[in-house]
Write a protein that holds these residues in place. Sequence first.
Motif, PDB file in Angstrom:
ATOM      1  N   SER A  47     -10.225   1.886  -7.292  1.00 52.24           N
ATOM      2  CA  SER A  47     -10.577   2.780  -6.169  1.00 52.24           C
ATOM      3  C   SER A  47     -11.405   3.698  -6.905  1.00 52.24           C
ATOM      4  O   SER A  47     -11.277   4.074  -7.897  1.00 52.24           O
ATOM      5  CB  SER A  47      -9.300   3.381  -5.822  1.00 52.24           C
ATOM      6  N   ASN A  68      -1.294   1.357  -5.325  1.00 51.33           N
ATOM      7  CA  ASN A  68      -2.099   0.483  -5.901  1.00 51.33           C
ATOM      8  C   ASN A  68      -3.588   0.939  -6.304  1.00 51.33           C
ATOM      9  O   ASN A  68      -4.106   1.429  -5.271  1.00 51.33           O
ATOM     10  CB  ASN A  68      -2.373  -0.643  -4.549  1.00 51.33           C
ATOM     11  N   GLY A  87       0.718  -1.198   0.040  1.00 44.76           N
ATOM     12  CA  GLY A  87      -0.086  -0.062  -0.041  1.00 44.76           C
ATOM     13  C   GLY A  87       0.762   1.303   0.021  1.00 44.76           C
ATOM     14  O   GLY A  87       0.166   2.489   0.259  1.00 44.76           O
ATOM     15  N   ASP A 144      -6.734   0.399  -3.840  1.00 48.76           N
ATOM     16  CA  ASP A 144      -6.602   0.533  -2.832  1.00 48.76           C
ATOM     17  C   ASP A 144      -6.837   2.222  -2.533  1.00 48.76           C
ATOM     18  O   ASP A 144      -5.979   2.978  -2.791  1.00 48.76           O
ATOM     19  CB  ASP A 144      -5.340   0.327  -2.281  1.00 48.76           C
ATOM     20  N   ASP A 145      -8.147   2.487  -1.970  1.00 45.86           N
ATOM     21  CA  ASP A 145      -8.379   3.983  -1.776  1.00 45.86           C
ATOM     22  C   ASP A 145      -7.404   4.534  -0.827  1.00 45.86           C
ATOM     23  O   ASP A 145      -7.110   5.890  -0.955  1.00 45.86           O
ATOM     24  CB  ASP A 145      -9.934   4.037  -1.088  1.00 45.86           C
ATOM     25  N   HIS A 146      -6.805   3.995   0.035  1.00 51.61           N
ATOM     26  CA  HIS A 146      -5.797   4.513   1.072  1.00 51.61           C
ATOM     27  C   HIS A 146      -4.488   4.843   0.153  1.00 51.61           C
ATOM     28  O   HIS A 146      -4.119   5.985   0.392  1.00 51.61           O
ATOM     29  CB  HIS A 146      -5.618   3.644   2.246  1.00 51.61           C
TER      30      HIS A 146
END
Length: 317
Positions: A105, A38, A22, A41-43
């Motif tokens: 995302s 990524n 991440g 992956d929203d984060h």
Amino acid sequence: MTEILPATEENIARAASSLRAGRLVSFPTETVYGLGGNALDDHAVAAIYAAKNRPDFNPLIVHVPDLSAAATFVHINEAARLLADRFWPGPLTLILPRLAACKLSLLLSAGLDTVAIRVPNHPVARALLTACGLPLAGPSANPSGRISPTTAAHVMEGLGGKIDYVLDGGPCKVGVESSVLDLSGPQPVLLRPGAVLAEEITAILGQEVATEQQTVDHGARKSPGQLSSHYAPHLPVRLNAPHAEPGETLIAFGPAAPAGTRNLSASGDLLEAAANLFAFLRAADQPGYRGIAVMPIPETGLGIAINDRLRRAAAPR
Ligand code: TXA
Ligand code: MG
């Protein structure tokens, strides 16, 4: 701490495990260096916006290894298939409708029901995509509003301390960002000119391509004539300058330029000029001058993309 890593197989594997965890890694593409994270992956996507200091959520480009990977996220219409066959891997980004089952995302497309997607043509980018097995969000690896990076050192200047690694693949060959083509509506619209030209797209599709050079910054259509200051050096930029005025530093083009000046291409080669453009803008952007004067560049071929970026660099801020 950000480390510059030579793009060896071992270092690509290290970068890939950072991405799977991440975290963020900058990687070379044939156009400019990307700020990878990524795309599922929203984060990680949020961390990209934060690292770039992008106040608005301008949607990001997704990099995938091939057309079949793209087809798992977006609807590949007939035009997209024809263009992908001809130009992927390469410097063409397609805006296509998200599939209902798309796992990318939502933040990445900033609330739009479309996605910007491309297959990069750089051995390091391709090896990284294979090694991490993820679609990679990859805006240009520069702080928001500044000049895109075409070397690992440029990336460090802007993002050092904010990401894990910069994979060093040497200077980017194309030097300006990919052509962005919106295929989500009834007519193809070229949102950002790049190395794949409108006339080449028209030839493949047998359909006129509309150009909207002013709209690309926010994805959404903006009112014509509104040029935002993007790709901005600190110094003011004066275009179509036959020569530098006192206090200005010159970025020259072509054989007529005075010897000893910074020349994008002394032979007048637009490919060479595009590859040099961002590095020369950075080098010219030094305190002690009151501005940067740029000689005229012909509005043909890659000159269209070069002039687009120069107009943005010169836009009022
Ligand atoms: O060459 C490139 O394209 C580089 C390298 C790293 O691949 N990437 C790049 O990404 O320039 P970025 O995020 O700096 O530029 C993406 C452009 C932006 O102007 C954005 O507004 C537009 O594509 N864009 C992204 N998603 C969009 C969408 N769904 N609809 C319309 N425009 C979109
Ligand atoms: Mg950018």
